[in-house]
Scaffold this active site. Structure first.
Site, PDB file in Angstrom:
ATOM      1  N   CYS A 152      -5.729 -16.896 -54.002  1.00 45.82           N
ATOM      2  CA  CYS A 152      -6.028 -17.268 -55.394  1.00 45.82           C
ATOM      3  C   CYS A 152      -7.536 -17.470 -55.607  1.00 45.82           C
ATOM      4  CB  CYS A 152      -5.225 -18.499 -55.804  1.00 45.82           C
ATOM      5  SG  CYS A 152      -5.104 -18.702 -57.603  1.00 45.82           S
ATOM      6  N   HIS A 265       0.199 -16.778 -54.460  1.00 47.65           N
ATOM      7  CA  HIS A 265       0.304 -17.894 -53.514  1.00 47.65           C
ATOM      8  C   HIS A 265       1.472 -17.693 -52.550  1.00 47.65           C
ATOM      9  CE1 HIS A 265      -2.557 -20.865 -55.232  1.00 47.65           C
ATOM     10  NE2 HIS A 265      -2.336 -20.185 -56.348  1.00 47.65           N
TER      11      HIS A 265
END
Length: 343
Positions: A152, A265
């Protein structure tokens, strides 16, 4: 008379029952059945080229992970426990690389690890950016096998660092969103994070929402292609779409280095529960495990063998996680590190 009629039926039933029992017998690996004694197996020697005690460094992020509700210390930083569990689930230990500790301490710790993980978060400037850039460049300059996994924010920072453009990021609406991964048409997954995924799971990644997105920024394929530096360093493996159907790059893998970066994620599917859209199906949890296994398998190739005592002194086991699930949406547990004074 009637009693004699039952005899053939009983004999037939007895034969069928015996056959069923024979079919259900579980044979040992030798294939000889249970009647023979087991011999002690001869285990092959471990591959001396591999490190079966890998250690991963995880860089802490500014704050406490809960907008100050857990710690209001000026110099606090944190690591979400999900990243630690993610690494440990694949058979590695963790050393926290506390981003705002003295540089000599931070870089000494970097010499104790076999790979580094850049986490998610929000910080894109200042000392945190400088530390991420310093770790990345230091390891890329050395001719050693040193895997790096960026997630991320980590993905975003790498695109900024490699492109040399701090304004490269674009806005996307992908907060608390489960999504698919769309593989590039000409991609070969051999040698990448997806190499061990079974074919059926690879297929499901493109049809089922098995990955968790939680970001407001990213890089479109078109913008990514504008930068020669990015194209020469990374190959794009997958893209994804936000809630407005805007497409962004979601997975990249370096051409010549063991560096993989996700806009999504992989750690959340198995280890986080605070956001409503995190996928928790068996397939989704397998995605977490396959990614973790890939990363740690790369760390096992590291030739770095630091002193065992130094490793023990710096492992994250020396710290305790803080439960923060009741402090609001976000992480379930965090490790909080507070430096005594500004540096």
């Amino acid at each position: 008379m009637w009693n004699y009629l039952w005899i053939p039926l009983l004999i037939s039933f007895s034969k069928e029952l015996s056959a069923a029992k024979a079919q259900s017998t579980i044979l040992l690996p030798t294939g000889t059945g249970l009647e023979e004694p087991m011999m002690s197996p001869s285990c092959s020697a471990a591959d001396p080229k591999l490190n079966f005690r890998p250690v991963i460094g995880i860089v802490s992020h500014p704050g406490d992970g809960a907008s100050g509700r857990l710690s209001n210390a000026t110099n606090a930083s944190y690591i979400a426990a999900s990243y630690v569990k993610f690494v440990e689930a694949a058979g590695a230990r963790v050393i926290p690389l506390i981003y705002n500790e003295p540089p000599e301490i931070l870089y000494n710790k970097l010499n104790l690890v076999n790979g580094v993980l850049f986490t998610g978060g929000w910080a894109k400037s200042g000392r945190y950016f400088d530390v991420i850039e310093g770790i990345f460049k230091r390891r890329m300059m050395q001719e050693i096998h040193f895997p790096l996994l960026a997630i991320c924010l980590g993905f975003e920072l790498l695109t900024m660092i490699i492109s040399k453009d701090k304004n490269i990021l674009e806005s996307f609406k992908a907060s608390d969103q489960a999504s698919t991964l769309q593989f590039m048409n000409d991609i070969n997954v051999e040698g990448t994070v997806f190499r061990r995924f079974p074919p059926n799971l690879l297929k499901k990644l493109s049809t089922d929402c098995l990955v968790m997105q939680n970001h407001q920024y990213g890089v479109s394929p078109e913008r990514f292609g504008e930068y020669k530096e990015l194209r020469s360093f990374f190959k794009v493996l997958t893209t994804s779409a936000d809630s407005d159907n805007k497409v962004y790059v979601s997975t990249v893998h370096a051409h010549n280095y063991p560096v993989t970066a996700f806009q999504w994620h992989p750690e959340k599917n198995a280890f986080e529960w605070g956001l409503s859209m995190i996928p928790h199906s068996e397939d989704a949890v397998q995605v977490t495990q396959y990614v973790a296994n890939f990363f740690v398998s790369e760390a096992r190739k590291s030739l770095n063998r630091p002193p065992a005592r130094k490793v023990l002194e710096n492992l994250i086991y020396n710290y305790s996680p803080t439960y923060c699930g009741k402090a609001g949406k976000g992480y379930d547990e965090v490790y909080i590190f507070a430096q005594p004074s500004a540096l």
